[in-house]
Design a protein around this motif. Structure first.
Motif, mmCIF file in Angstrom:
data_model
loop_
_atom_site.group_PDB
_atom_site.id
_atom_site.type_symbol
_atom_site.label_atom_id
_atom_site.label_comp_id
_atom_site.label_asym_id
_atom_site.label_seq_id
_atom_site.Cartn_x
_atom_site.Cartn_y
_atom_site.Cartn_z
ATOM 1 N N LEU A 42 21.060 49.772 -14.584
ATOM 2 C CA LEU A 42 22.908 49.703 -14.293
ATOM 3 C C LEU A 42 22.871 48.637 -13.376
ATOM 4 O O LEU A 42 21.804 48.151 -12.832
ATOM 5 C CB LEU A 42 23.251 51.084 -13.584
ATOM 6 C CG LEU A 42 22.250 51.628 -12.091
ATOM 7 C CD1 LEU A 42 22.974 50.570 -11.049
ATOM 8 C CD2 LEU A 42 22.687 52.935 -12.010
ATOM 9 N N GLY A 43 23.868 48.250 -13.276
ATOM 10 C CA GLY A 43 24.428 46.980 -12.458
ATOM 11 C C GLY A 43 26.020 47.178 -12.008
ATOM 12 O O GLY A 43 26.563 47.738 -12.511
ATOM 13 N N ASP A 44 26.059 46.462 -10.764
ATOM 14 C CA ASP A 44 27.505 46.316 -10.253
ATOM 15 C C ASP A 44 28.148 47.684 -10.044
ATOM 16 O O ASP A 44 29.032 48.038 -10.609
ATOM 17 C CB ASP A 44 28.324 45.590 -11.253
ATOM 18 C CG ASP A 44 29.623 45.257 -10.481
ATOM 19 O OD1 ASP A 44 29.981 45.203 -9.218
ATOM 20 O OD2 ASP A 44 30.350 44.439 -11.066
ATOM 21 N N SER A 45 27.238 48.749 -9.439
ATOM 22 C CA SER A 45 27.769 50.140 -9.559
ATOM 23 C C SER A 45 27.443 50.673 -8.382
ATOM 24 O O SER A 45 26.742 50.275 -7.431
ATOM 25 C CB SER A 45 26.830 50.910 -10.812
ATOM 26 O OG SER A 45 27.219 50.421 -11.934
ATOM 27 N N GLN A 77 15.488 49.583 -14.283
ATOM 28 C CA GLN A 77 16.045 48.312 -14.019
ATOM 29 C C GLN A 77 17.489 48.585 -13.428
ATOM 30 O O GLN A 77 18.532 48.885 -13.951
ATOM 31 C CB GLN A 77 16.254 47.439 -15.067
ATOM 32 C CG GLN A 77 16.622 46.050 -14.726
ATOM 33 C CD GLN A 77 16.331 44.938 -15.937
ATOM 34 O OE1 GLN A 77 15.373 45.245 -16.640
ATOM 35 N NE2 GLN A 77 17.161 43.968 -15.854
ATOM 36 N N LEU A 78 17.538 48.159 -12.092
ATOM 37 C CA LEU A 78 18.770 48.038 -11.155
ATOM 38 C C LEU A 78 19.319 46.902 -10.672
ATOM 39 O O LEU A 78 18.552 46.205 -10.300
ATOM 40 C CB LEU A 78 18.740 49.079 -10.009
ATOM 41 C CG LEU A 78 17.995 50.747 -10.280
ATOM 42 C CD1 LEU A 78 18.022 51.340 -9.148
ATOM 43 C CD2 LEU A 78 18.820 51.411 -11.357
ATOM 44 N N GLY A 79 20.655 46.794 -10.469
ATOM 45 C CA GLY A 79 21.200 45.638 -9.894
ATOM 46 C C GLY A 79 21.511 44.703 -10.963
ATOM 47 O O GLY A 79 21.243 44.722 -12.223
ATOM 48 N N PRO A 80 22.012 43.299 -10.415
ATOM 49 C CA PRO A 80 22.435 43.036 -8.969
ATOM 50 C C PRO A 80 23.740 43.919 -8.497
ATOM 51 O O PRO A 80 24.473 44.613 -9.332
ATOM 52 C CB PRO A 80 22.608 41.882 -8.837
ATOM 53 C CG PRO A 80 23.093 41.530 -10.385
ATOM 54 C CD PRO A 80 22.393 42.422 -11.205
ATOM 55 N N TYR A 81 24.100 43.967 -7.396
ATOM 56 C CA TYR A 81 25.295 44.591 -6.756
ATOM 57 C C TYR A 81 25.271 46.123 -7.197
ATOM 58 O O TYR A 81 26.490 46.611 -7.479
ATOM 59 C CB TYR A 81 26.477 43.680 -7.336
ATOM 60 C CG TYR A 81 26.524 42.300 -7.001
ATOM 61 C CD1 TYR A 81 26.553 41.814 -5.584
ATOM 62 C CD2 TYR A 81 26.323 41.344 -7.959
ATOM 63 C CE1 TYR A 81 26.853 40.500 -5.624
ATOM 64 C CE2 TYR A 81 26.283 40.005 -7.775
ATOM 65 C CZ TYR A 81 26.468 39.535 -6.481
ATOM 66 O OH TYR A 81 26.456 38.264 -6.084
ATOM 67 N N SER A 82 24.259 46.582 -6.639
ATOM 68 C CA SER A 82 24.305 47.948 -7.007
ATOM 69 C C SER A 82 24.004 48.771 -5.650
ATOM 70 O O SER A 82 23.017 48.245 -4.805
ATOM 71 C CB SER A 82 23.337 48.608 -7.962
ATOM 72 O OG SER A 82 23.887 48.200 -9.401
ATOM 73 N N ALA A 83 24.569 49.913 -5.250
ATOM 74 C CA ALA A 83 23.910 50.766 -4.053
ATOM 75 C C ALA A 83 23.793 52.061 -4.570
ATOM 76 O O ALA A 83 24.848 52.748 -5.096
ATOM 77 C CB ALA A 83 25.400 50.821 -3.045
ATOM 78 N N ILE A 84 22.504 52.642 -4.233
ATOM 79 C CA ILE A 84 22.135 53.885 -4.446
ATOM 80 C C ILE A 84 22.130 54.603 -3.168
ATOM 81 O O ILE A 84 21.428 54.303 -2.511
ATOM 82 C CB ILE A 84 20.978 53.841 -5.207
ATOM 83 C CG1 ILE A 84 20.780 52.787 -6.466
ATOM 84 C CG2 ILE A 84 20.561 55.251 -5.811
ATOM 85 C CD1 ILE A 84 21.927 52.840 -7.586
ATOM 86 N N GLY A 85 22.635 55.642 -3.280
ATOM 87 C CA GLY A 85 22.749 56.680 -2.119
ATOM 88 C C GLY A 85 21.435 57.146 -1.706
ATOM 89 O O GLY A 85 20.286 57.065 -2.208
ATOM 90 N N SER A 86 21.410 58.044 -0.757
ATOM 91 C CA SER A 86 20.311 58.780 -0.466
ATOM 92 C C SER A 86 20.018 59.967 -1.380
ATOM 93 O O SER A 86 20.820 60.521 -1.978
ATOM 94 C CB SER A 86 20.405 59.245 0.981
ATOM 95 O OG SER A 86 21.531 60.047 1.219
#
Length: 354
Positions: free
Chosen positions: A303-306, A285-294
């Motif tokens: 995780l969230g806000d990460s 469960q991801l987000g909100p405000y999360s950026a997962i790289g390639s």
């Protein structure tokens, strides 16, 4: 008009991440800060850009290239030592010649366009124009004090008792008049040629110096919390797109980007969130405000806000908030209570509470 972008700093406040990558390449919403800076400069109608680089010069060149994807032509200008912003102007003089130019710090992110400010400079052509933003605590910034007519009277670096709430945001417009100023000033107490001293020299010698106020979003991404705040702001404006694979057991919000090659399996993705190319998300469960790289792999993760940088692997890690995980890092869950915040550098191997 040309552009000069300063990307020679070491980023000590962003350690451990800046041990292995220059701070200007730290990703925000899955794009390096420097990419955001160059995209903004491209909106000004500028095509010739000089980037001041230091020890990380080759790494920055590899990441940014020749600028063609932004419609720019980039020259890389080596600053042999951290001599200050005015020293960077001296280094760039062969590139700048007698042209007007805009100078921007490569780790200051202005999310909104400065095209109107640039147009005003072109129309009026003062010798120098500094851009300011009202802040709650000016003691942390260079501050511009104005006279009753609104003209700049004094520029003060981190004053103990500020007489103004107008902080310099790291954007400056100059004509060739600035070159005489940077040649005339002396190093400051920290041994650097300060651009504030150069502008003050122009003020003291009756040059035409203007002050313009920028009222959009601005952040100096000098610390991890600044990076995370920028990430939140930019993700809020993300254009949703699902180019990867999402299985039938997963739920993905509308304001989510799933880049090509990414796979979402039995997971919930709350937006705004970006999942980078070729990443695998399973039972998470991801987000909100999360950026997962390639090329990341996340299994049984909450995780969230990460921000999770390229190639990281997280397994059985729960309830992470306001966290950053470096490139190629491996993070696994431990045996104690719920996790919260982790800051883990590149290639680290860490077991955290899960």
């Amino acid at each position: 008009m040309k552009a000069l972008v300063l990307a020679g700093g070491s980023g000590t406040r962003l350690r451990p991440f800046s041990y292995s990558i220059p701070k200007q390449l730290i990703p925000v919403a899955n794009r390096p800060v420097l990419e955001h800076v160059l995209a903004n400069i491209a909106t000004l109608g500028v095509t010739e850009v000089g980037i001041i680089v230091g020890d990380w010069g080759e790494r920055i060149r590899e990441a940014v290239g020749d600028g063609s994807r932004h419609g720019l032509r980039i020259s890389y200008l080596r600053q042999a030592f951290p001599g200050g912003l005015a020293h960077a102007v001296q280094v760039a003089r062969p590139f700048l010649g007698g042209d007007d130019f805009v100078m921007q710090l490569g780790d200051n992110l202005l999310a909104d366009s400065i095209a109107e400010l640039a147009a005003g400079f072109r129309r009026n052509r003062p010798d120098a124009e500094v851009v300011v933003h009202k802040v709650a605590d000016p003691r942390q910034f260079g501050v511009v004090e104005l006279d009753p007519s609104g003209a700049p009277r004094r520029l003060v670096e981190k004053p103990a008792q500020p007489r103004s709430d107008l902080a310099l945001v790291g954007i400056y417009f100059f004509t060739a008049a600035v070159h005489a100023a940077v040649d005339a000033i002396q190093p400051s107490a920290r041994g650097e040629l300060e651009i504030t001293d150069a502008v003050q020299w122009l003020v003291d010698h009756d040059a035409r110096v203007r002050v313009s106020e920028y009222d959009g979003y601005w952040k100096d991404v000098g610390r991890v919390d600044d990076v995370l705040d920028c990430n939140r702001y930019l993700l809020a404006a993300v254009r949703p797109e699902v180019a990867g694979q999402v299985d039938a057991a997963s739920l993905v919000d509308r304001n989510v980007v799933v880049e090509p090659g990414a796979r979402i399996v039995r997971s919930r993705i709350e937006g705004p969130t970006v999942i980078g190319a070729d990443s695998l998300i399973v039972d998470s469960q991801l987000g909100p405000y999360s950026a997962i790289g390639s090329r990341c792999e996340l299994r049984r993760v909450e995780l969230g806000d990460s921000i999770v940088l390229d190639g990281a692997q997280l397994t059985a890690v729960r309830n992470l908030r306001r966290s950053m995980v470096g490139r190629g890092a491996t993070v696994t869950g431990g045996r104690s209570g719920p996790g919260s915040r982790v800051l883990i550098g590149d290639d680290a191997r860490v077991e955290v509470a899960a």
